[in-house]
Enzyme design. Structure first.
Site, mmCIF file in Angstrom:
data_model
loop_
_atom_site.group_PDB
_atom_site.id
_atom_site.type_symbol
_atom_site.label_atom_id
_atom_site.label_comp_id
_atom_site.label_asym_id
_atom_site.label_seq_id
_atom_site.Cartn_x
_atom_site.Cartn_y
_atom_site.Cartn_z
ATOM 1 N N ALA A 123 0.710 -1.040 0.042
ATOM 2 C CA ALA A 123 0.030 0.057 0.055
ATOM 3 C C ALA A 123 0.738 1.237 -0.203
ATOM 4 O O ALA A 123 1.332 1.765 0.903
ATOM 5 C CB ALA A 123 -1.143 0.130 1.237
ATOM 6 N N LEU A 124 1.167 1.676 -1.136
ATOM 7 C CA LEU A 124 2.192 2.849 -1.346
ATOM 8 C C LEU A 124 1.277 4.062 -2.120
ATOM 9 O O LEU A 124 1.199 5.087 -1.597
ATOM 10 C CB LEU A 124 3.492 2.116 -2.230
ATOM 11 C CG LEU A 124 4.237 3.554 -2.541
ATOM 12 C CD1 LEU A 124 4.996 3.931 -1.453
ATOM 13 C CD2 LEU A 124 5.291 3.059 -3.738
ATOM 14 N N ILE A 156 -4.678 -0.595 -5.147
ATOM 15 C CA ILE A 156 -3.860 -1.384 -4.159
ATOM 16 C C ILE A 156 -4.163 -2.977 -4.671
ATOM 17 O O ILE A 156 -5.351 -3.276 -4.549
ATOM 18 C CB ILE A 156 -3.959 -1.481 -2.644
ATOM 19 C CG1 ILE A 156 -3.837 0.117 -2.301
ATOM 20 C CG2 ILE A 156 -3.085 -2.400 -1.982
ATOM 21 C CD1 ILE A 156 -2.430 0.683 -2.796
ATOM 22 N N GLY A 341 -10.268 -8.247 -38.519
ATOM 23 C CA GLY A 341 -11.593 -7.912 -37.984
ATOM 24 C C GLY A 341 -11.680 -8.860 -36.665
ATOM 25 O O GLY A 341 -12.477 -8.410 -35.748
ATOM 26 N N GLU A 364 4.079 -0.264 -11.185
ATOM 27 C CA GLU A 364 5.103 -0.478 -10.768
ATOM 28 C C GLU A 364 6.179 0.577 -11.421
ATOM 29 O O GLU A 364 7.412 0.268 -11.744
ATOM 30 C CB GLU A 364 5.726 -1.873 -10.736
ATOM 31 C CG GLU A 364 4.927 -2.793 -9.973
ATOM 32 C CD GLU A 364 5.619 -4.178 -9.473
ATOM 33 O OE1 GLU A 364 6.740 -4.305 -9.389
ATOM 34 O OE2 GLU A 364 4.598 -4.950 -9.052
ATOM 35 N N THR A 366 5.580 4.168 -14.189
ATOM 36 C CA THR A 366 5.159 4.203 -15.308
ATOM 37 C C THR A 366 6.504 4.176 -16.268
ATOM 38 O O THR A 366 7.583 4.372 -15.805
ATOM 39 C CB THR A 366 4.568 5.743 -15.667
ATOM 40 O OG1 THR A 366 5.228 6.725 -15.268
ATOM 41 C CG2 THR A 366 3.358 5.897 -14.926
HETATM 42 N N1 COS Z 1 17.330 1.454 -4.124
HETATM 43 C C1 COS Z 1 17.539 2.031 -2.971
HETATM 44 N N2 COS Z 1 17.476 3.458 -2.505
HETATM 45 C C2 COS Z 1 16.777 4.084 -3.357
HETATM 46 C C3 COS Z 1 16.376 3.723 -4.364
HETATM 47 C C4 COS Z 1 16.594 2.322 -4.901
HETATM 48 N N3 COS Z 1 16.269 1.964 -6.197
HETATM 49 N N4 COS Z 1 15.882 4.660 -5.261
HETATM 50 C C5 COS Z 1 15.871 5.865 -4.370
HETATM 51 N N5 COS Z 1 16.433 5.492 -3.058
HETATM 52 C C6 COS Z 1 16.651 6.098 -1.879
HETATM 53 C C7 COS Z 1 17.560 7.457 -2.412
HETATM 54 O O1 COS Z 1 18.939 6.813 -2.017
HETATM 55 C C8 COS Z 1 17.287 8.428 -1.215
HETATM 56 O O2 COS Z 1 17.778 8.099 0.109
HETATM 57 P P1 COS Z 1 18.596 9.201 0.811
HETATM 58 O O3 COS Z 1 17.751 10.289 0.754
HETATM 59 O O4 COS Z 1 19.049 8.554 2.051
HETATM 60 O O5 COS Z 1 19.886 9.352 -0.256
HETATM 61 C C9 COS Z 1 15.562 8.050 -1.202
HETATM 62 O O6 COS Z 1 15.494 6.905 -1.553
HETATM 63 C C10 COS Z 1 14.775 9.038 -2.022
HETATM 64 O O7 COS Z 1 15.227 8.780 -3.376
HETATM 65 P P2 COS Z 1 15.032 9.919 -4.505
HETATM 66 O O8 COS Z 1 15.499 11.258 -4.164
HETATM 67 O O9 COS Z 1 15.330 9.340 -5.643
HETATM 68 O O10 COS Z 1 13.400 10.172 -4.538
HETATM 69 P P3 COS Z 1 12.396 11.035 -5.383
HETATM 70 O O11 COS Z 1 11.243 11.414 -4.475
HETATM 71 O O12 COS Z 1 13.068 12.002 -6.259
HETATM 72 O O13 COS Z 1 11.375 9.845 -6.249
HETATM 73 C C11 COS Z 1 11.233 8.042 -7.832
HETATM 74 C C12 COS Z 1 12.213 8.955 -7.063
HETATM 75 C C13 COS Z 1 10.488 9.023 -8.958
HETATM 76 C C14 COS Z 1 11.798 7.475 -8.898
HETATM 77 C C15 COS Z 1 10.020 7.309 -7.089
HETATM 78 O O14 COS Z 1 9.138 8.158 -6.531
HETATM 79 C C16 COS Z 1 9.310 6.291 -8.124
HETATM 80 O O15 COS Z 1 9.963 5.242 -8.241
HETATM 81 N N6 COS Z 1 8.240 6.556 -8.355
HETATM 82 C C17 COS Z 1 7.351 5.711 -8.931
HETATM 83 C C18 COS Z 1 6.741 5.005 -7.772
HETATM 84 C C19 COS Z 1 6.084 3.743 -8.486
HETATM 85 O O16 COS Z 1 6.641 3.019 -8.880
HETATM 86 N N7 COS Z 1 4.810 3.361 -7.957
HETATM 87 C C20 COS Z 1 4.137 2.253 -8.230
HETATM 88 C C21 COS Z 1 3.313 1.999 -7.213
HETATM 89 S S1 COS Z 1 3.744 0.391 -6.572
HETATM 90 S S2 COS Z 1 2.543 -0.815 -7.731
#
Ligand code: COS
Length: 386
Positions: A123-124, A156, A341, A364, A366
């Site tokens: 639940a994200l 979810i 068709g 997971e 986009t």
């Molecule tokens: N593995 C481990 N740690 C990670 C990581 C990874 N792949 N990616 C990011 N982190 C860590 C970073 O190191 C950072 O930690 P520190 O602040 O200690 O350095 C923290 O997480 C925040 O990372 P970041 O600054 O990259 O965060 P952002 O807010 O810029 O967002 C994205 C990054 C956009 C990549 C992220 O929000 C994302 O993946 N969004 C999509 C979400 C998703 O897939 N949703 C689907 C729902 S689940 S089905």
């Protein structure tokens, strides 16, 4: 790194047979009823499919990433709703526990997740926080002996069936981004947790999603994943790295199924006095699809192998998700086109798959989020190495 090639080959053959004999014949039924029947769930449990990625210490199959993607290729050869049923327990619903859970948390949940007696959900996502996952608004407030969770989660997967939710909530209201987020293990039935009605989706009927609402939902200290606040976002990202590889493999499997369906139709369907497979413009569609599916398969296996060796594959997992999700979209489009068709009619599986695969480019992360992750990591690496 396959430990025992014969054992994994035998397991893959069992899955192949299960998919061919038990799942493919029931695809239309699952789409019509929007549920996976109990006898199919029992078959999945018997094969151990719920616990492929859960370590053997916790009664799972303990498969490597490479083995898991090989299994996902096979499971992709039928409606994605079947894979989704076991998907959360192998991926986003269990891996937070596997990677960052305490020993007590792992012992409490992983064996039941591995057997499929317990279904998990991740639940994200929230109504106002999708791609920008770090902006989530759900909160977990510290109280004597535990936490009180408030907030709403959206889309979810497996929520209507879930017994366990990994819930991401802000534990530090003063920290806006990722650092203030923690993960909690919340059991279904906890007062204050409410699961909404199943969503009505474009495709993947049988794979249920819904809202999950938390209103003054009180959990004990033991519910905090890993026992450490502020680590939740990082856990979510690590879980998604793995999930993205698994989804990429499913995309490849679905593409291979669609190619098989399109080829069979092209050989049967006659126009202008011959099977349409004899026409070069049809051949071009088949050949492009075959080449692209092979590229997807190769990159997924290669990346999975490197993950098993302990390499950081975050960038390449996003490359796989980006390429494979888009690739299967093109393959599905061509499969409908080859069917002409007939491909627009619900009598043929390609019509259903065409709608089903649309989700791969969205969930997971986009396609656009994968592009962002890849480019950002490239730039970071370039700056780090000067
Ligand atoms: N593995 C481990 N740690 C990670 C990581 C990874 N792949 N990616 C990011 N982190 C860590 C970073 O190191 C950072 O930690 P520190 O602040 O200690 O350095 C923290 O997480 C925040 O990372 P970041 O600054 O990259 O965060 P952002 O807010 O810029 O967002 C994205 C990054 C956009 C990549 C992220 O929000 C994302 O993946 N969004 C999509 C979400 C998703 O897939 N949703 C689907 C729902 S689940 S089905």
């Amino acid at each position: 790194m396959i430990r025992d090639r014969e054992a994994i080959d035998a397991f893959l053959e069992q899955i192949r047979r299960f998919v061919r004999e038990e799942l493919v014949p029931r695809e239309a039924e699952i789409s019509d009823t929007d549920r996976i029947p109990d006898d199919i769930l029992a078959g999945m449990r018997a094969l151990g499919l719920f616990g492929m990625s859960i370590p053997e210490t916790y009664d799972g199959l303990g498969m490597t990433m490479e083995e898991e993607v090989l299994a996902a290729f096979e499971l992709g050869r039928t409606s994605p709703a079947f894979r989704s049923t076991i998907g959360t327990n192998n991926g986003i619903g269990s891996q937070g526990l596997v990677m960052d859970g305490t020993e007590a948390q792992r012992r409490r949940y992983l064996p039941r997740l591995a057997s499929g007696d317990l279904i998990s959900a991740f639940a994200l996502t929230e109504p106002d926080s999708g791609s920008d996952a770090a902006s989530l608004r759900s909160t977990a407030r510290r109280v004597e002996g535990g936490w009180v969770i408030d907030g709403a989660k959206r889309y979810i997967t497996n929520a209507p069936a879930a017994g366990l939710f990994t819930v991401f909530a802000r534990t530090d209201p003063d920290r806006k981004g990722a650092a203030g987020v923690s993960a909690f293990l919340v059991e279904a039935g906890t007062p204050g947790l409410r699961v909404g009605a199943p969503d009505r989706k474009m495709g993947q009927r049988g794979a249920l999603t819904s809202d999950v609402v938390f209103e003054g939902c009180r959990v004990g200290d033991e519910a905090l994943l890993g026992g450490v606040p502020g680590m939740g976002f990082r856990t979510a990202m690590k879980v998604l790295d793995r999930g993205r590889l698994h989804i990429s493999a499913v995309c490849v499997g679905v593409a291979e199924r669609l190619i098989a369906d399109a080829l069979r139709y092209a050989l049967e369907r006659r126009q202008f006095g011959q099977p349409i497979a004899e026409f070069q413009l049809v051949q071009a569609m088949l050949a492009d699809s075959r080449a692209e599916a092979l590229a997807g398969r190769a990159m997924v296996v290669e990346t999975a192998r490197r993950k098993d060796l302990g390499e950081d594959v975050a960038t390449d997992a996003s490359c796989c998700k980006l390429f494979c999700a888009e690739m299967v979209g093109r393959v599905a489009d061509r499969a409908v086109q080859v069917h002409g068709g007939a491909g627009y009619m619900q009598d043929y599986a390609v019509e259903r798959f065409y709608r089903d695969v649309r989700l791969f480019r969205i969930y997971e992360g986009t396609t656009q989020i994968q592009q962002l992750v890849i480019a950002r990591n490239m730039i970071r690496e370039a700056k780090a190495t000067g």
